[in-house]
Design a protein around this motif. Sequence first.
Motif, PDB file in Angstrom:
ATOM      1  N   MET A   1      -1.208 -55.815  14.002  1.00 47.88           N
ATOM      2  CA  MET A   1       0.293 -55.215  13.778  1.00 47.88           C
ATOM      3  C   MET A   1       0.677 -53.958  13.675  1.00 47.88           C
ATOM      4  O   MET A   1       0.002 -53.349  12.295  1.00 47.88           O
ATOM      5  CB  MET A   1       1.006 -56.239  13.595  1.00 47.88           C
ATOM      6  CG  MET A   1       1.665 -57.299  14.136  1.00 47.88           C
ATOM      7  SD  MET A   1       3.232 -57.963  13.267  1.00 47.88           S
ATOM      8  CE  MET A   1       2.649 -59.802  12.758  1.00 47.88           C
ATOM      9  N   ASN A   2       1.786 -53.174  13.332  1.00 49.74           N
ATOM     10  CA  ASN A   2       1.109 -51.708  13.051  1.00 49.74           C
ATOM     11  C   ASN A   2       2.308 -51.829  11.745  1.00 49.74           C
ATOM     12  O   ASN A   2       3.043 -52.899  11.966  1.00 49.74           O
ATOM     13  CB  ASN A   2       1.554 -51.125  13.902  1.00 49.74           C
ATOM     14  CG  ASN A   2       3.268 -51.105  14.604  1.00 49.74           C
ATOM     15  OD1 ASN A   2       4.409 -51.533  14.495  1.00 49.74           O
ATOM     16  ND2 ASN A   2       3.408 -50.251  16.178  1.00 49.74           N
ATOM     17  N   GLU A   3       2.489 -50.905  11.638  1.00 51.00           N
ATOM     18  CA  GLU A   3       3.491 -50.984   9.978  1.00 51.00           C
ATOM     19  C   GLU A   3       4.403 -50.872  10.304  1.00 51.00           C
ATOM     20  O   GLU A   3       5.069 -51.828   9.458  1.00 51.00           O
ATOM     21  CB  GLU A   3       3.503 -49.505   9.009  1.00 51.00           C
ATOM     22  CG  GLU A   3       2.005 -49.677   8.351  1.00 51.00           C
ATOM     23  CD  GLU A   3       1.035 -47.791   8.089  1.00 51.00           C
ATOM     24  OE1 GLU A   3       1.997 -47.219   7.986  1.00 51.00           O
ATOM     25  OE2 GLU A   3      -0.057 -47.947   7.505  1.00 51.00           O
ATOM     26  N   PHE A   4       5.117 -50.755  11.417  1.00 56.20           N
ATOM     27  CA  PHE A   4       6.561 -51.365  11.634  1.00 56.20           C
ATOM     28  C   PHE A   4       6.906 -52.306  11.594  1.00 56.20           C
ATOM     29  O   PHE A   4       7.885 -52.857  11.578  1.00 56.20           O
ATOM     30  CB  PHE A   4       6.766 -50.026  12.811  1.00 56.20           C
ATOM     31  CG  PHE A   4       8.627 -49.994  12.829  1.00 56.20           C
ATOM     32  CD1 PHE A   4      10.139 -49.747  11.991  1.00 56.20           C
ATOM     33  CD2 PHE A   4       9.300 -50.788  13.986  1.00 56.20           C
ATOM     34  CE1 PHE A   4      10.637 -49.689  12.381  1.00 56.20           C
ATOM     35  CE2 PHE A   4      10.933 -50.552  14.545  1.00 56.20           C
ATOM     36  CZ  PHE A   4      11.564 -50.562  12.958  1.00 56.20           C
ATOM     37  N   ALA A   5       5.896 -52.616  12.754  1.00 55.00           N
ATOM     38  CA  ALA A   5       6.450 -54.481  12.926  1.00 55.00           C
ATOM     39  C   ALA A   5       5.911 -54.579  12.192  1.00 55.00           C
ATOM     40  O   ALA A   5       6.816 -56.602  11.989  1.00 55.00           O
ATOM     41  CB  ALA A   5       5.235 -55.180  14.245  1.00 55.00           C
ATOM     42  N   LEU A   6       4.952 -54.818  11.132  1.00 56.95           N
ATOM     43  CA  LEU A   6       5.101 -55.488   9.784  1.00 56.95           C
ATOM     44  C   LEU A   6       6.646 -55.263   8.926  1.00 56.95           C
ATOM     45  O   LEU A   6       6.776 -56.260   8.239  1.00 56.95           O
ATOM     46  CB  LEU A   6       3.852 -54.905   8.990  1.00 56.95           C
ATOM     47  CG  LEU A   6       2.566 -55.085   9.083  1.00 56.95           C
ATOM     48  CD1 LEU A   6       1.281 -54.518   8.767  1.00 56.95           C
ATOM     49  CD2 LEU A   6       2.421 -56.599   9.582  1.00 56.95           C
ATOM     50  N   ALA A   7       6.731 -54.124   9.243  1.00 59.26           N
ATOM     51  CA  ALA A   7       7.917 -54.023   8.593  1.00 59.26           C
ATOM     52  C   ALA A   7       9.215 -55.188   9.252  1.00 59.26           C
ATOM     53  O   ALA A   7       9.896 -55.760   8.475  1.00 59.26           O
ATOM     54  CB  ALA A   7       8.656 -52.674   7.994  1.00 59.26           C
ATOM     55  N   GLU A   8       8.854 -55.254  10.284  1.00 57.88           N
ATOM     56  CA  GLU A   8      10.450 -55.765  10.815  1.00 57.88           C
ATOM     57  C   GLU A   8      10.106 -57.735  10.572  1.00 57.88           C
ATOM     58  O   GLU A   8      10.776 -58.069  10.873  1.00 57.88           O
ATOM     59  CB  GLU A   8       9.794 -55.689  12.466  1.00 57.88           C
ATOM     60  CG  GLU A   8      10.723 -54.228  12.904  1.00 57.88           C
ATOM     61  CD  GLU A   8      10.875 -54.087  14.548  1.00 57.88           C
ATOM     62  OE1 GLU A   8       9.630 -54.979  14.817  1.00 57.88           O
ATOM     63  OE2 GLU A   8      12.026 -53.979  14.732  1.00 57.88           O
ATOM     64  N   THR A   9       8.875 -58.117  10.828  1.00 56.07           N
ATOM     65  CA  THR A   9       8.649 -59.150  10.696  1.00 56.07           C
ATOM     66  C   THR A   9       8.900 -59.720   9.040  1.00 56.07           C
ATOM     67  O   THR A   9       9.566 -60.575   8.646  1.00 56.07           O
ATOM     68  CB  THR A   9       6.486 -59.746  10.082  1.00 56.07           C
ATOM     69  OG1 THR A   9       6.689 -58.967  11.920  1.00 56.07           O
ATOM     70  CG2 THR A   9       6.645 -60.980   9.842  1.00 56.07           C
ATOM     71  N   LEU A  10       8.938 -58.618   7.890  1.00 56.09           N
ATOM     72  CA  LEU A  10       9.527 -59.041   6.647  1.00 56.09           C
ATOM     73  C   LEU A  10      11.294 -59.429   6.845  1.00 56.09           C
ATOM     74  O   LEU A  10      11.431 -60.162   6.360  1.00 56.09           O
ATOM     75  CB  LEU A  10       8.850 -57.907   5.670  1.00 56.09           C
ATOM     76  CG  LEU A  10       7.370 -57.587   5.530  1.00 56.09           C
ATOM     77  CD1 LEU A  10       6.635 -57.159   4.307  1.00 56.09           C
ATOM     78  CD2 LEU A  10       7.303 -59.374   4.051  1.00 56.09           C
ATOM     79  N   ASP A  11      11.449 -58.073   7.813  1.00 52.76           N
ATOM     80  CA  ASP A  11      13.498 -57.770   7.706  1.00 52.76           C
ATOM     81  C   ASP A  11      13.433 -59.165   8.698  1.00 52.76           C
ATOM     82  O   ASP A  11      14.439 -59.484   8.338  1.00 52.76           O
ATOM     83  CB  ASP A  11      13.185 -56.495   8.403  1.00 52.76           C
ATOM     84  CG  ASP A  11      14.279 -56.335   8.455  1.00 52.76           C
ATOM     85  OD1 ASP A  11      15.341 -56.367   7.169  1.00 52.76           O
ATOM     86  OD2 ASP A  11      15.479 -56.384   9.828  1.00 52.76           O
ATOM     87  N   ALA A  12      12.919 -60.217   8.985  1.00 55.73           N
ATOM     88  CA  ALA A  12      13.326 -60.691  10.274  1.00 55.73           C
ATOM     89  C   ALA A  12      12.992 -62.596   8.851  1.00 55.73           C
ATOM     90  O   ALA A  12      14.412 -62.764   8.765  1.00 55.73           O
ATOM     91  CB  ALA A  12      12.631 -60.964  11.165  1.00 55.73           C
ATOM     92  N   ALA A  13      12.505 -62.265   7.954  1.00 60.23           N
ATOM     93  CA  ALA A  13      12.098 -63.484   7.133  1.00 60.23           C
ATOM     94  C   ALA A  13      13.077 -63.249   6.077  1.00 60.23           C
ATOM     95  O   ALA A  13      14.047 -64.242   5.953  1.00 60.23           O
ATOM     96  CB  ALA A  13      10.894 -63.493   6.540  1.00 60.23           C
TER      97      ALA A  13
END
Length: 246
Positions: A1-13
Amino acid sequence: MNEFALAETLDAAVRDVRAIPRLTDKAALDVEAAYRVQRAAIGLREGRGEALAGVKMGFTSRAKMVQMGVHDVIWGLLTDAMLVESAVDVDGLIHPRIEPEIAYLIGRPVRSAADVDAAVAGVAVGFEVLDSRYEDFSFTLPDVVADNASAAGYGVGAWHDPRYVSNVGMLMEIDGRAVQAGSSAAILGDPMRSLRAAARLAGAAGITLEPGWVVLAGAATAAVPLPKGAHVRVTASGLGSVEVTT
Ligand code: OOG
Ligand code: MG
């Protein structure tokens, strides 16, 4: 996963109020990359209209390092939406905790640690609501950095004129019962040191501390779970107290 996708994963949590596995279980993430993820996740909040409102320091006390098993000072960003006026809706949080903090009010733009002592406009007792987005509130250093140092909310008591609060007694009570007690000296020996570190780290990241921003210097004691229906009071000698209900 790229960094933006990781940020989106945290934001969704955050938005789904659902804990996620640690990012480092699957992604190779070092601390530098983790700060980029943190910044990207804050960018998602800004995209929803939130504005930066300050900086929070983490693991500036031994009590917190021992509690969480992380031994490096970290920092995160506060937004206006995180400010708690009087009540926290714990149903909107995964597994919230609360901890006692010393807060500084920035009165003039701060671009480096050299500017910060003269820029302090006030000092107050505060609290921070933490809500790790990770399962079991468990993480490695890069995980917690990416997760904006578990920041979820913060509150401050009445601002006092700048003064030294290098060793004042601090007490956190829930429903009138003392749950944590300590001293502001637990915060790097003097919370001003933490403020200077915040100015240095923000400056290095190209972020100016703006007038009106709040810097949370870090918890003086370990955090405790924040249950529903609670009344919390945090007191610091000479700074009065701040209260919050859930
Ligand atoms: C990380 C945040 C630490 C502090 O004041 O030390 C922190 C955590 O404990 O989940 O805010
Ligand atoms: Mg804190």
